[in-house]
Design an enzyme around this catalytic site. Structure first.
Site, short mmCIF file in Angstrom:
data_model
loop_
_atom_site.label_atom_id
_atom_site.label_comp_id
_atom_site.label_asym_id
_atom_site.label_seq_id
_atom_site.Cartn_x
_atom_site.Cartn_y
_atom_site.Cartn_z
N ASN A 71 0.88 -1.17 0.00
CA ASN A 71 0.00 0.00 0.00
C ASN A 71 0.92 1.22 0.00
OD1 ASN A 71 -1.75 2.08 0.46
ND2 ASN A 71 -2.38 1.41 2.52
N LYS A 115 0.18 4.22 -0.20
CA LYS A 115 -0.44 5.41 0.39
C LYS A 115 -0.14 6.62 -0.52
CE LYS A 115 -0.24 3.19 4.84
NZ LYS A 115 -0.22 3.29 6.29
N HIS A 169 -9.58 1.36 4.91
CA HIS A 169 -8.30 1.55 5.61
C HIS A 169 -8.53 2.49 6.80
CE1 HIS A 169 -4.19 2.62 6.55
NE2 HIS A 169 -3.83 1.53 5.90
N GLU A 210 -6.91 4.85 7.87
CA GLU A 210 -6.67 6.27 7.56
C GLU A 210 -7.91 6.89 6.90
OE1 GLU A 210 -2.97 5.57 5.54
OE2 GLU A 210 -2.08 4.98 7.46
N GLU A 224 -5.57 -4.78 10.48
CA GLU A 224 -4.56 -3.76 10.69
C GLU A 224 -4.84 -3.02 12.00
OE1 GLU A 224 -2.52 -2.62 6.69
OE2 GLU A 224 -4.05 -1.15 7.20
N GLY A 276 2.45 2.29 10.94
CA GLY A 276 3.42 3.37 10.81
C GLY A 276 4.12 3.73 12.11
N SER A 295 3.29 -2.19 10.48
CA SER A 295 4.73 -2.30 10.75
C SER A 295 5.31 -3.67 10.41
CB SER A 295 5.03 -1.93 12.21
OG SER A 295 4.70 -0.55 12.44
P1 13P Z 1 2.96 0.38 7.84
O1 13P Z 1 3.47 -0.91 7.23
O2 13P Z 1 3.73 1.57 7.39
O3 13P Z 1 2.82 0.26 9.32
O4 13P Z 1 1.48 0.60 7.26
C1 13P Z 1 0.58 -0.44 7.30
C2 13P Z 1 -0.60 -0.07 6.50
O5 13P Z 1 -1.35 0.83 6.86
C3 13P Z 1 -0.84 -0.79 5.25
O6 13P Z 1 -2.11 -0.53 4.73
#
Ligand code: 13P
Length: 246
Positions: A9, A11, A93, A95, A164, A170, A208
């Site tokens: 992803n 982002k 997601h 976010e 997740e 992150g 992560s």
């Molecule tokens: P990270 O791997 O940066 O923690 O992000 C995970 C994520 O949100 C994947 O959709």
């Protein structure tokens, strides 16, 4: 036997030169034992499609509208993603849920819109730190998944689920393999009860995931691969994670 799946992803990261370098490295590192895909920002979809076409690396979007078409400025429909050759689209997601106020019902409608166009939704669920500490993890993820299961009805078996935990995204703070496995088993039982073939559905872990913890996570019986954020932007790391999926 479920085939593992690793999805990058990206982002809101990338640039045309950086993308070209990353995709070339991924293509050059094949074959992988599991399935591999990248979910890229919308403006890069056509170029990604052209680069990956004819390979076994798939691509997808990071969101889609619940609507087919219409006056929804800034939105992208599942049909448009299908036209760009997308195999997958991430929906729900954390976010999007947090920054765009997406509700369980909206996420479910997006998943349905995707499936209607032949695009596999990767439905994200996960609890916040406060919810985990309050002992609400299972209730939260079950509620999030239940909304999608009910909306998709007999098609529910066609989605991919991604667990997740919000506190792991992150932050460098990965769920332990045991913590993740526990939630995955809960989700699988829920999927199985709803579809009758939860044992065939893929449940990815995200939060992560790095080159050095991927293999242990993916070795858990109910973890079928990963949804990778930060580490998906670095070719060597992403490739190592893809190789850990077998
Ligand atoms: P990270 O791997 O940066 O923690 O992000 C995970 C994520 O949100 C994947 O959709």
């Amino acid at each position: 036997m479920r085939r593992k799946l690793v999805v990058g992803n990206w982002k809101m990261h990338g640039s045309r030169p950086a993308n070209a370098e990353l995709l070339a490295a991924i293509l050059g590192a094949r074959p992988f034992q599991g399935d591999v895909a990248v979910c890229v920002p919308f403006p890069y979809l056509a170029e990604t499609a052209a680069t990956l076409a004819g390979s076994d690396v798939r691509w997808g979007g990071q969101d889609c509208s619940a609507h087919d078409q219409g006056a929804y400025t800034g939105e992208v429909s599942a049909g448009m993603l299908a036209e760009c050759g997308c195999r997958y689209v991430i929906v729900g997601h954390s976010e999007r849920r947090a920054y765009h106020a997406e509700t369980d019902a909206l996420v479910a409608a997006k998943a349905q819109a995707a499936l209607a166009k032949g695009v596999t939704p990767i439905v994200c669920v996960g609890e916040t730190l406060a919810q985990r500490e309050a002992g609400e993890t299972e209730a939260v993820v079950k509620r999030q998944l239940s909304a999608v299961i009910h909306q998709l009805a007999h098609c529910a078996g066609e989605m991919v689920v991604a667990y997740e935990p919000v506190w792991a995204i992150g932050t460098g703070r990965t769920a332990t393999p045991e913590q993740a496995q526990h939630v995955h088993a809960v989700l699988r039982a829920q999927l199985h009860a709803a579809t009758g073939h939860g044992d065939k559905m893929r449940i990815l872990y995200g939060g992560s995931v790095k080159a050095d913890n991927a293999a242990t996570l993916f070795a858990q019986p109910d973890i079928d691969g990963g949804l990778i954020g930060g580490a998906a932007l670095k070719a060597a790391d992403f490739i190592a994670i893809c190789r850990a999926a077998r």
